[in-house]
Design a protein around this motif. Structure first.
Motif, PDB file in Angstrom:
ATOM      1  N   LEU A 140      21.874  51.540  28.645  1.00 39.94           N
ATOM      2  CA  LEU A 140      22.125  50.127  28.957  1.00 39.94           C
ATOM      3  C   LEU A 140      22.585  49.378  27.718  1.00 39.94           C
ATOM      4  O   LEU A 140      23.537  48.581  27.778  1.00 39.94           O
ATOM      5  CB  LEU A 140      20.854  49.492  29.519  1.00 39.94           C
ATOM      6  N   SER A 141      21.935  49.637  26.584  1.00 41.39           N
ATOM      7  CA  SER A 141      22.312  48.974  25.338  1.00 41.39           C
ATOM      8  C   SER A 141      23.753  49.305  24.959  1.00 41.39           C
ATOM      9  O   SER A 141      24.522  48.420  24.535  1.00 41.39           O
ATOM     10  CB  SER A 141      21.362  49.410  24.218  1.00 41.39           C
ATOM     11  N   HIS A 142      24.127  50.567  25.124  1.00 42.36           N
ATOM     12  CA  HIS A 142      25.495  50.996  24.811  1.00 42.36           C
ATOM     13  C   HIS A 142      26.507  50.305  25.719  1.00 42.36           C
ATOM     14  O   HIS A 142      27.564  49.849  25.262  1.00 42.36           O
ATOM     15  CB  HIS A 142      25.598  52.514  24.952  1.00 42.36           C
ATOM     16  N   GLU A 143      26.198  50.227  27.009  1.00 51.34           N
ATOM     17  CA  GLU A 143      27.115  49.605  27.963  1.00 51.34           C
ATOM     18  C   GLU A 143      27.282  48.111  27.681  1.00 51.34           C
ATOM     19  O   GLU A 143      28.380  47.573  27.801  1.00 51.34           O
ATOM     20  CB  GLU A 143      26.611  49.822  29.393  1.00 51.34           C
ATOM     21  N   LEU A 144      26.208  47.435  27.307  1.00 58.73           N
ATOM     22  CA  LEU A 144      26.304  46.013  26.963  1.00 58.73           C
ATOM     23  C   LEU A 144      27.186  45.800  25.751  1.00 58.73           C
ATOM     24  O   LEU A 144      27.941  44.826  25.665  1.00 58.73           O
ATOM     25  CB  LEU A 144      24.900  45.447  26.691  1.00 58.73           C
ATOM     26  N   LEU A 145      27.104  46.738  24.827  1.00 59.65           N
ATOM     27  CA  LEU A 145      27.885  46.627  23.601  1.00 59.65           C
ATOM     28  C   LEU A 145      29.388  46.704  23.859  1.00 59.65           C
ATOM     29  O   LEU A 145      30.189  46.188  23.076  1.00 59.65           O
ATOM     30  CB  LEU A 145      27.471  47.726  22.617  1.00 59.65           C
ATOM     31  N   LEU A 146      29.764  47.327  24.977  1.00 59.58           N
ATOM     32  CA  LEU A 146      31.179  47.397  25.338  1.00 59.58           C
ATOM     33  C   LEU A 146      31.779  46.007  25.527  1.00 59.58           C
ATOM     34  O   LEU A 146      32.988  45.817  25.381  1.00 59.58           O
ATOM     35  CB  LEU A 146      31.344  48.205  26.633  1.00 59.58           C
ATOM     36  N   PHE A 147      30.923  45.031  25.835  1.00 61.36           N
ATOM     37  CA  PHE A 147      31.381  43.655  26.033  1.00 61.36           C
ATOM     38  C   PHE A 147      30.904  42.750  24.900  1.00 61.36           C
ATOM     39  O   PHE A 147      30.804  41.536  25.059  1.00 61.36           O
ATOM     40  CB  PHE A 147      30.905  43.133  27.385  1.00 61.36           C
ATOM     41  N   GLY A 148      30.593  43.380  23.775  1.00 65.13           N
ATOM     42  CA  GLY A 148      30.227  42.604  22.596  1.00 65.13           C
ATOM     43  C   GLY A 148      28.835  42.025  22.637  1.00 65.13           C
ATOM     44  O   GLY A 148      28.529  41.093  21.874  1.00 65.13           O
ATOM     45  N   SER A 242      23.830  54.672  37.701  1.00 66.90           N
ATOM     46  CA  SER A 242      24.865  54.091  38.557  1.00 66.90           C
ATOM     47  C   SER A 242      24.675  52.590  38.699  1.00 66.90           C
ATOM     48  O   SER A 242      25.649  51.825  38.690  1.00 66.90           O
ATOM     49  CB  SER A 242      24.836  54.749  39.948  1.00 66.90           C
ATOM     50  N   LEU A 243      23.412  52.162  38.819  1.00 69.65           N
ATOM     51  CA  LEU A 243      23.129  50.734  38.914  1.00 69.65           C
ATOM     52  C   LEU A 243      23.566  50.007  37.641  1.00 69.65           C
ATOM     53  O   LEU A 243      24.173  48.932  37.715  1.00 69.65           O
ATOM     54  CB  LEU A 243      21.635  50.512  39.158  1.00 69.65           C
ATOM     55  N   VAL A 244      23.276  50.583  36.476  1.00 74.08           N
ATOM     56  CA  VAL A 244      23.712  49.986  35.217  1.00 74.08           C
ATOM     57  C   VAL A 244      25.233  49.870  35.187  1.00 74.08           C
ATOM     58  O   VAL A 244      25.792  48.829  34.810  1.00 74.08           O
ATOM     59  CB  VAL A 244      23.209  50.821  34.012  1.00 74.08           C
ATOM     60  N   ASP A 245      25.925  50.927  35.597  1.00 73.41           N
ATOM     61  CA  ASP A 245      27.392  50.901  35.602  1.00 73.41           C
ATOM     62  C   ASP A 245      27.927  49.826  36.539  1.00 73.41           C
ATOM     63  O   ASP A 245      28.896  49.132  36.221  1.00 73.41           O
ATOM     64  CB  ASP A 245      27.939  52.266  36.018  1.00 73.41           C
ATOM     65  N   LEU A 246      27.303  49.695  37.703  1.00 72.85           N
ATOM     66  CA  LEU A 246      27.730  48.666  38.661  1.00 72.85           C
ATOM     67  C   LEU A 246      27.548  47.269  38.060  1.00 72.85           C
ATOM     68  O   LEU A 246      28.429  46.410  38.168  1.00 72.85           O
ATOM     69  CB  LEU A 246      26.932  48.797  39.961  1.00 72.85           C
ATOM     70  N   LEU A 247      26.395  47.056  37.435  1.00 73.90           N
ATOM     71  CA  LEU A 247      26.113  45.747  36.831  1.00 73.90           C
ATOM     72  C   LEU A 247      27.093  45.422  35.705  1.00 73.90           C
ATOM     73  O   LEU A 247      27.599  44.296  35.623  1.00 73.90           O
ATOM     74  CB  LEU A 247      24.679  45.725  36.295  1.00 73.90           C
ATOM     75  N   ILE A 248      27.343  46.405  34.849  1.00 76.82           N
ATOM     76  CA  ILE A 248      28.229  46.171  33.713  1.00 76.82           C
ATOM     77  C   ILE A 248      29.676  46.007  34.167  1.00 76.82           C
ATOM     78  O   ILE A 248      30.412  45.150  33.658  1.00 76.82           O
ATOM     79  CB  ILE A 248      28.106  47.319  32.696  1.00 76.82           C
ATOM     80  N   ASN A 249      30.086  46.805  35.119  1.00 76.82           N
ATOM     81  CA  ASN A 249      31.462  46.688  35.626  1.00 76.82           C
ATOM     82  C   ASN A 249      31.705  45.308  36.234  1.00 76.82           C
ATOM     83  O   ASN A 249      32.722  44.661  35.958  1.00 76.82           O
ATOM     84  CB  ASN A 249      31.714  47.773  36.672  1.00 76.82           C
ATOM     85  N   LYS A 250      30.751  44.840  37.036  1.00 73.80           N
ATOM     86  CA  LYS A 250      30.919  43.531  37.661  1.00 73.80           C
ATOM     87  C   LYS A 250      30.802  42.417  36.623  1.00 73.80           C
ATOM     88  O   LYS A 250      31.436  41.360  36.767  1.00 73.80           O
ATOM     89  CB  LYS A 250      29.886  43.329  38.769  1.00 73.80           C
ATOM     90  N   PHE A 251      30.010  42.656  35.575  1.00 75.84           N
ATOM     91  CA  PHE A 251      29.915  41.670  34.500  1.00 75.84           C
ATOM     92  C   PHE A 251      31.265  41.510  33.811  1.00 75.84           C
ATOM     93  O   PHE A 251      31.687  40.392  33.486  1.00 75.84           O
ATOM     94  CB  PHE A 251      28.857  42.090  33.480  1.00 75.84           C
ATOM     95  N   GLY A 252      31.972  42.624  33.602  1.00 77.97           N
ATOM     96  CA  GLY A 252      33.304  42.556  33.001  1.00 77.97           C
ATOM     97  C   GLY A 252      34.265  41.746  33.850  1.00 77.97           C
ATOM     98  O   GLY A 252      35.060  40.949  33.331  1.00 77.97           O
ATOM     99  N   ILE A 253      34.177  41.928  35.160  1.00 75.92           N
ATOM    100  CA  ILE A 253      35.018  41.157  36.080  1.00 75.92           C
ATOM    101  C   ILE A 253      34.652  39.677  36.017  1.00 75.92           C
ATOM    102  O   ILE A 253      35.526  38.796  36.006  1.00 75.92           O
ATOM    103  CB  ILE A 253      34.852  41.690  37.518  1.00 75.92           C
ATOM    104  N   TRP A 254      33.347  39.409  35.954  1.00 77.00           N
ATOM    105  CA  TRP A 254      32.857  38.027  35.883  1.00 77.00           C
ATOM    106  C   TRP A 254      33.343  37.346  34.593  1.00 77.00           C
ATOM    107  O   TRP A 254      33.771  36.188  34.613  1.00 77.00           O
ATOM    108  CB  TRP A 254      31.330  38.036  35.944  1.00 77.00           C
ATOM    109  N   VAL A 255      33.283  38.063  33.481  1.00 75.06           N
ATOM    110  CA  VAL A 255      33.731  37.519  32.190  1.00 75.06           C
ATOM    111  C   VAL A 255      35.219  37.164  32.248  1.00 75.06           C
ATOM    112  O   VAL A 255      35.637  36.092  31.782  1.00 75.06           O
ATOM    113  CB  VAL A 255      33.465  38.529  31.051  1.00 75.06           C
TER     114      VAL A 255
END
Length: 267
Positions: A140-148, A242-255
Motif C-alpha cells: 500500500l505504501s508503495h502504491e501511494l508513492l506512485l502518486f507522490g 486487488s482492493l488496494v489496486d482498485l483504490l489507488i487506480n480510482k484515486f489516480g482518476i479522481w486526482v
C-alpha cells in the motif's frame, strides 16, 4: 469399493494381458460402457465378443449383462467421487466468485470524501496486525508513492501505535490493516486515542464487514479472503492486494478530475 473392483482384485491372477486391458478400459469409462451392447464394446476395443465373455467368466460373472449391472455401480461411485473432489477443490471457483463480489462492492463505494482527506493529509501512517498484513502495508505504501504520497509503515508492535498516537496532528490518517478487525489490544488503544488525541482519521482494511475495528474507523474497506483447498487454517490475501489496486487506480482518476476542474476554474 464397488463389487466389480472387489472381484477384479480377487481374480486378477486369472486375467491375461488382453483381458486386463479390457477391464482397465471399462473401469475408466464405466459411464460410457454401461450403455454399450456387447457388440459395440467389442468393436470399440477391437476384440471379439467371446474375449469379453471369457473375461466376465474369469471374474466370476454370469455374463456381459452382469458386468453392465456392476458398471452402473462403478459409474455412480465415480460420479460421487468427482462431486466430492469438486467440493474440496474449489479454490479457483471461490476466487472467481469473491473477485466478482469485490468488484460489485467497490463500485458501490462513494470515495470522494476519503480521497479528499487522503490528498490533504500531512502525515499518513500504516499499521498492521501480522506479518502477512505487514507485507500488504508495504505494498500500500508503495502504491501511494506512485502518486507522490509518502507514508510511514509502522512495525507491528503495540508500542509503535502508542507512540504515533502521542504525536498525531489534525487530519493525519492512520491505516490499520487487520484480518478480522477484532484484535482487542489494538481496538482498546484506538479507543484511548479518541479520548486523549482525536486528531487521527482511521482507515481500516478488514476481512469482515462487521467488526470492532470497522466500527471505530472513519473509513472501512472490506477485502474477502479465500481458503486454500484442503487447508482450513490458511487463506489467500490476493484480493486484499486487488482492493488496494482498485483504490489507488480510482484515486489516480479522481486526482486527474480534480486537476481538470481546477484548470477550468482558473481560466
Amino acid at each position: 469399493m464397488s463389487k466389480l473392483k472387489s472381484l477384479i482384485y480377487q481374480k486378477s491372477s486369472k486375467l491375461n494381458d488382453s483381458e486386463i486391458r479390457i477391464i482397465q478400459f471399462v473401469l475408466n469409462n464405466a459411464k460410457l460402457c454401461k450403455n454399450l451392447s456387447l457388440s459395440e464394446l467389442a468393436s470399440k476395443l477391437y476384440v471379439s465378443k467371446s474375449a469379453i465373455f471369457r473375461m466376465c467368466k474369469h471374474l466370476g460373472l454370469s455374463g456381459y449383462s452382469e458386468l453392465k449391472f456392476y458398471l452402473n455401480e462403478v459409474s455412480i461411485e465415480d460420479e460421487q467421487a468427482a462431486n466430492y473432489a469438486d467440493s474440496k477443490n474449489n479454490f479457483d471457483y471461490d476466487l472467481a466468485k469473491e473477485t466478482e463480489n469485490l468488484s460489485k462492492y467497490f463500485k458501490s463505494l462513494d470515495l470522494d470524501k476519503f480521497y479528499t482527506e487522503l490528498s490533504n493529509a500531512n502525515n499518513i501512517y500504516i499499521y498492521s496486525t501480522g506479518w502477512i498484513q505487514q507485507i500488504l502495508s508495504n505494498y500500500l505504501s508503495h502504491e501511494l508513492l506512485l502518486f507522490g504520497i509518502s507514508s510511514i509503515v509502522l512495525p507491528a508492535a503495540l508500542s509503535e501505535l502508542e507512540m504515533v498516537g502521542k504525536i498525531a496532528e489534525k487530519g493525519d490518517l492512520l491505516f490499520i490493516i487487520s484480518y478480522t478487525g477484532d484484535n482487542r489490544e489494538i481496538n482498546d488503544e484506538l479507543s484511548k486515542f479518541e479520548l486523549v488525541n482525536n486528531k487521527f482519521r482511521y482507515v481500516s482494511f478488514t476481512d469482515l464487514k462487521q467488526s470492532k475495528l470497522a466500527s471505530l474507523s472513519d473509513y472501512n474497506f472490506y477485502y474477502p479472503t479465500v481458503k486454500f483447498t484442503n487447508n482450513d487454517n490458511s487463506v489467500s490475501f490476493i484480493l486484499a492486494y486487488s482492493l488496494v489496486d482498485l483504490l489507488i487506480n480510482k484515486f489516480g482518476i479522481w486526482v486527474d478530475k480534480q486537476h481538470k476542474k481546477n484548470d477550468e476554474q482558473n481560466k
